[in-house]
Structure formats: C-alpha cells, structure tokens
Motif scaffolding. Structure first.
Motif, short mmCIF file in Angstrom:
data_model
loop_
_atom_site.label_atom_id
_atom_site.label_comp_id
_atom_site.label_asym_id
_atom_site.label_seq_id
_atom_site.Cartn_x
_atom_site.Cartn_y
_atom_site.Cartn_z
N VAL A 161 -9.52 -1.87 -5.83
CA VAL A 161 -8.62 -0.75 -6.15
C VAL A 161 -7.33 -1.27 -6.80
N VAL A 162 -6.81 -2.38 -6.28
CA VAL A 162 -5.57 -2.93 -6.83
C VAL A 162 -5.81 -3.47 -8.24
N LEU A 163 -6.95 -4.10 -8.45
CA LEU A 163 -7.26 -4.60 -9.80
C LEU A 163 -7.38 -3.44 -10.80
N GLU A 164 -7.96 -2.35 -10.33
CA GLU A 164 -8.06 -1.16 -11.19
C GLU A 164 -6.66 -0.63 -11.52
N ALA A 165 -5.77 -0.68 -10.53
CA ALA A 165 -4.40 -0.21 -10.77
C ALA A 165 -3.69 -1.08 -11.81
N THR A 166 -3.92 -2.38 -11.76
CA THR A 166 -3.27 -3.24 -12.76
C THR A 166 -3.86 -2.97 -14.14
N ALA A 167 -5.16 -2.62 -14.20
CA ALA A 167 -5.77 -2.26 -15.48
C ALA A 167 -5.12 -0.99 -16.03
N THR A 168 -4.79 -0.06 -15.13
CA THR A 168 -4.11 1.16 -15.55
C THR A 168 -2.72 0.83 -16.13
N LEU A 169 -2.02 -0.10 -15.48
CA LEU A 169 -0.71 -0.51 -15.99
C LEU A 169 -0.85 -1.02 -17.42
N LEU A 191 -9.42 5.86 3.14
CA LEU A 191 -8.10 5.42 3.59
C LEU A 191 -7.29 4.96 2.39
N PRO A 192 -5.98 5.29 2.39
CA PRO A 192 -5.14 4.97 1.23
C PRO A 192 -4.92 3.47 1.05
N VAL A 193 -4.73 3.09 -0.21
CA VAL A 193 -4.39 1.72 -0.59
C VAL A 193 -3.09 1.77 -1.38
N GLY A 194 -2.23 0.78 -1.16
CA GLY A 194 -0.95 0.75 -1.87
C GLY A 194 -0.88 -0.37 -2.88
N LEU A 195 -0.28 -0.06 -4.02
CA LEU A 195 0.04 -1.08 -5.02
C LEU A 195 1.48 -1.50 -4.77
N GLN A 196 1.69 -2.80 -4.59
CA GLN A 196 3.06 -3.27 -4.41
C GLN A 196 3.61 -3.71 -5.76
N CYS A 252 -2.30 3.86 -4.82
CA CYS A 252 -3.06 3.45 -6.00
C CYS A 252 -4.55 3.65 -5.81
N GLY A 253 -4.95 4.43 -4.79
CA GLY A 253 -6.37 4.69 -4.63
C GLY A 253 -6.77 4.73 -3.18
N PHE A 254 -8.07 4.81 -2.97
CA PHE A 254 -8.60 4.91 -1.62
C PHE A 254 -9.76 3.95 -1.44
N ALA A 255 -9.87 3.43 -0.25
CA ALA A 255 -11.03 2.60 0.07
C ALA A 255 -11.82 3.37 1.12
N SER A 256 -13.11 3.46 0.90
CA SER A 256 -13.94 4.20 1.82
C SER A 256 -14.45 3.23 2.87
N VAL A 257 -13.99 3.43 4.10
CA VAL A 257 -14.53 2.58 5.17
C VAL A 257 -15.81 3.22 5.63
#
Lengths: 496, 97
Positions: free
Chosen positions: A281-289, A460-465, A444-449
């Motif tokens: 999810v975080v890698l996807e967020a950096t791709a969005t940036l 569950l939410p995921v945060g981009l720092q 920055c997205g959700f991870a499905s547990v």
C-alpha cells in the motif's frame, strides 16, 4: 449527512454561512459520543455541559460579526496529558487520578481564545509511554475500525475520537510517534510539528528534548487549521521558537500538483519485518506521488537501525528525571509509609504502572554511575549521526516518504507482555523526534487482514508518513494535501 | 547485557520504587532484553562525534522582569495530599534527638 460527520473545514464553512450553529454541531457530536463512546472508550473525561455553554458563547460571538477564528465553535478533543484548567488531567495514571490543574496549557489558552469548544480529555498510555493505549491505568481504547484492536498510542484516544466522529479534531503529543502512529492505525491525519513550533507549557513532561504537541484531523487541512491556532512562540516555554508562524492553510491552496517536488525514499525503511500488505500500500502511495508530478529519489539513512536503541535510552533517561517529581508531597497520590523514604517508595511503586516503571528503571540505569558514558552519552552521540543522516538527505529531497508503522492495528493484549516487540512499532517514527524535525501521517489505503477468508476480513487503515526538515511544515502539509485530494482514503468511515 | 536481581534492586532503590520480588524478576528479564538490544550501539564508532544535547540553537533566553500575580494559595494547595494552616504537610525529614 449527519452534522457530526462533517470535517472541520466543512463545519467551519457552514457555521460561517449561518447554516448551522455551534450548539447544533456540538449537540450532534455529544450525541455521537453517547452512542459510540461505550464501545470505543476514547475519553477519560467528558466536558459535556461546559461544551454546550462554550458552543453557545461561540454562536453569540459569531452573530456579533467581525473577523473570527476558523476554530470558533468547533468541537475538539484534548489528550489527557495537556492541562485544561478546572478539569482533571490524569495522564492515564493512578498517581494523578484526582489531579485537577489550576492553570491552562498555552495551547489551551490559544484554543479557548479562538473560541473552540473543548469536548473532553482523551485516553493515553500512562504518561504517553506506549504504542497502544493499553498502558492507560483506566483501560484501553478500542480501534473504531475493529473494536478488538488497539488504536495505537500513546495518543490513541484522540485518534480514535476523530476516527469515530466523536470530535472534529484533536490534540495529542508525539515523543517518538505518539501522534503519527495512532493516526495511521485509526485512518486519520496526525501532524508532529518541528520541535519548538508549539509551546510545551502545560504539557506534562515525558522526555523534554523529544516531546511536541501535535494535531489530528480527518483531513490535512483540518489538522493544519488546528496547528495554525496553537503554533508560535510562548514566553512560558523557552524552547519554543521565535520564528513567525507561516500561513499553513493558505499554502495548501497553492496546488501546482507536485511538480518539482523531490520525494526521498529511504531504502532502510522498506526492509525486514514489515507486513507485506502495508509495504504494498505504501509503495502504491509513492507511485501516486510520482503520478502527481513528484520526482522519487532513493536516499539512504544508514543509521536508521540505531534509532530504536538511541530512543529507548534517551527517552527513558529524560523520563526518569521528569517523573522524579511524583513524590506524593505537593499533589497526586500519597501512600504513607513508616518514614519519608518508605512513603516515596510506596507512593511511586503503587502509583505508576508497569511500563512507566520499566522506563524509569531503564533511564535510571542508563544515567547511573558507571553506565552513563556507555549508554546515555553513547546514545546522544548516535543521535547526532541520525540527525546528520537526515540533514544530508534534505540537501537532496524536499520531503521523505515512508510507512508510518510496520503493520496495521494489532489485537488488544497481543504485545503487552513483550515490551521490545511493542517498541518496534515506533521504528519508523522515532528518527523525526530524535532530529527535532516535522512529520505527519496521512491515510494511504487499507490492508485486509484475514484476506484468506473474505467473509471474516476486516479492512484496517494504513498511513503514509511524510517527513520534512526543521520548519518544513508548509511544504510538508502541501504535499500531504495534494496527495490526499488526489485519493479518497480519507473519505472512508469506520464501521461503527 | 543481562542484569542480575541485585542490580535490579539497586536500580529500584535509586528510582524510589517499592517493588515485589515477582515484579523485580519480571523487570530483570524485560530490562535485560532491552539492554541487550541496545548493545548494538556499541558497533558504532562515535569517538569523533559530539553528543546531541539539544536540537535547538543554544542561547540564553531573556525576558523583562515584570511582576505579575502569582497563583492563589488555596488553589495551589487544592491538589495536595495533606495540608495544614495554608501549607503543605509532609512527613518528618529530620529526626529530633
């Protein structure tokens, strides 16, 4: 849309247009608190009656005309480690269970001058020591996204209150990640400003060289508005900076996308021990940036693996000194023993919970004769190396992007008996405090547990720092705002 | 870095904490694990590195010396565990011979 679901910026516009009153808004939020607080337990004290009085006052003030603060009539929650005159500050501790401060923190003076409505005091790990709110002497807060999980910590009550629509914004404090980590786990925005931007007067001290008051909101603009109101020099805190406070909110409007923005990706932050879905999810967020125009630059922060041991020597050392004041003499719990020494020992042994005792002991040991150089001074030197890594990185990039936490919210009780495992939850946030710079977490997205069983899966939410250099808040907030506005993660609601 | 029980007792005494033996054993194990983890700092060569005492530019802060009202006595004493005649009442600190 229900009034309590409004974000701060929306509520402000409706208040200003005269379409809603602060009394209506505050009443809606208080009703929401009555409905969901029994499940979430975000608050240690609810200031209901006074909140309605303050809301009424705000309405009168607005109707008188003239310029008003953007926070006029906005209901906010305050972490229970920040003094509000006349209502209890417990710091989540038995030792302060019946303590009622006789003065306001400077941030509270500023919020009250702006006409904000203070809803109450939110749950925290005892003296802000923890990453889950499970160290509160008054029971844990539950994560609004899954009530069997922690909201993060230590400002877990504030993060959960904002995520569960029990407040439009909130104050927390961040010593090693205590605003950003719960913001990530609860799916809201949390800002840790540069050390010295916000006065610490009236914030109960944990580790004075690291502590900083931060803000929560459901959007970057919301959290920025609260920061705008509380930031700035305070003669009562000699470590507060004298630099003028920039107009953070105005700066958000300058949306030239992210063209020309250099975003650093520290290679040390994406290795080992991370939950694979969080990493994805975080890698996807950096791709969005990057899609938004940012240039991604790989950087190295080679001393990252040392941040955790440095932090867990320096913070406890400072804590052991700061918490020496709880001696049962002038305020707080006193358990009378057979003599003075016995009284001290019994009061502190009974009054503090296990995590606070662990840290006091760790700090006492690191500062004691024979170990001072090997632990405390060594850690202070390594802190210099961590700062230098970041200073060098900011010669090449404008902001750094990283995960806020290595994993999503964990289950209540899962880590209570393994302090070291709990400490590892702060691994990505500590360096910001050690270097005194600014950072934030944005959804920055959700991870499905439980992805294997879709019927029982929980998102569950995921945060981009995002991390900025000292006093880099304007650009840091703008980058986060541009990202947020290009995505819809912040619009999802916790299933309560 | 494993601590022994006597060392943990010494730390508890220094920190003015009364702890039961079970707790001392638990803290011994937990603190040893954290100190063990902290040992990795010793890998770093920091001989030429100055310690960070503060991240702020250090200078003495001055302000005008203006008198202003101080806290109200009653209010200040309102959180005290024990008071007498407008003062804090505390245990005896000196033995009278």
């Amino acid at each position: 849309m229900k009034l309590y679901e409004l974000c701060l910026t929306e509520a402000q516009a409706l208040l200003q247009a005269g379409e809603i009153s602060s009394v209506e808004l505050t009443r809606a939020v208080l009703e929401r608190i009555s409905a969901v607080e029994p499940m979430v337990h975000a608050f240690l004290y609810c200031n209901c009656e006074q909140a309605l009085v303050d809301a009424q006052r705000a309405d009168v003030r607005r109707s008188a005309g003239g310029p008003v603060s953007p926070l006029l009539g906005i209901p906010l929650a305050i972490k229970d480690i920040i003094h509000v005159r006349g209502i209890p500050t417990t710091c989540g501790s038995r030792i302060l269970e019946h303590y009622v401060p006789t003065f306001n923190a400077t941030v509270i003076d500023r919020l009250q001058a702006a006409g904000a409505v203070l809803l109450g005091k939110t749950n925290t790990d005892e003296f802000a020591m923890g990453s889950s709110t499970e160290n509160s002497a008054f029971g844990p807060t539950c994560n609004p996204w899954d009530l069997s999980r922690v909201p993060g910590g230590s400002s877990g009550g504030s993060a959960a209150a904002v995520a569960a629509y029990m407040a439009l914004g909130a104050l927390g404090s961040d010593t090693g990640g205590s605003v950003r980590q719960p913001a990530a786990l609860c799916g809201v925005v949390g800002i840790k400003p540069t050390y010295g931007v916000v006065s610490r007067y009236g914030l109960v001290a944990f580790a004075s060289s690291l502590d900083q008051i931060g803000t929560f909101g459901r959007t970057v603009a919301d959290a920025a508005l609260v920061l705008q109101t509380i930031a700035g020099h305070d003669p009562l805190d000699s470590t507060s900076l004298t630099d003028p406070v920039p107009d953070y909110v105005e700066r958000l409007k300058k949306t030239d996308g992210l063209n020309g923005v250099r975003v650093g990706l520290p290679r040390e932050y994406m290795v080992g021990g991370m939950q694979p879905q969080v990493e994805a999810v975080v890698l996807e967020a950096t791709a969005t940036l990057e899609e938004l125009g940012a240039e991604l630059v790989e950087i190295s922060l080679p001393h990252t693996p040392y941040a955790l041991p440095v932090y867990y020597l320096i913070a406890p050392a400072e804590a052991s000194a700061n918490l020496a004041r709880y001696d049962g003499m002038r305020y707080g719990l006193r358990i009378t023993g057979k003599d003075l020494w016995d009284t001290y020992h019994l009061t502190r042994g009974e009054g503090f919970g296990p995590e606070v005792i662990r840290r006091i002991m760790l700090g006492t040991y690191a500062l004691s004769a024979g170990y001072y150089d090997a632990y405390y001074i060594k850690a202070q030197k390594a802190r210099t190396l961590i700062r230098q890594d970041l200073e060098r990185a900011f010669e090449k990039v404008d902001v750094i992007a990283a995960p806020t936490t290595p994993r999503t919210a964990f289950r209540i009780g899962e880590m209570v008996n393994d302090p070291l495992q709990m400490y590892l939850q702060d691994v990505f946030t500590l360096s910001t405090n050690l270097a005194g710079i600014c950072g934030l977490s944005v959804p920055c997205g959700f991870a499905s547990v439980n992805a294997a069983d879709p019927g029982a899966s929980t998102d569950l939410p995921v945060g981009l720092q995002l991390i900025g250099p000292a006093l880099g808040e304007p650009e840091l907030l703008r980058v986060a705002h541009v990202y947020e506005q290009a995505t819809s993660w912040h619009q999802r609601s916790a299933p309560l | 870095m494993a601590l022994d029980l006597a060392e943990v007792e010494r730390i508890a005494r220094l920190a003015h904490l009364a702890l039961a033996t079970d707790d001392l054993i638990r803290y011994r194990d937990q603190l040893s694990a954290v100190l063990e983890y902290a040992q990795r700092l010793q890998e770093l060569d920091t001989d030429a590195i100055p310690p960070t005492a503060t991240i702020l530019p250090t200078h003495t802060v001055m302000r005008p010396d203006c008198p202003r009202p101080s806290s109200d006595r009653e209010e200040s004493l309102s959180n005290a565990p024990d008071t007498a005649e407008g003062m804090y009442r505390v245990p005896t600190i000196l033995e009278v011979f």
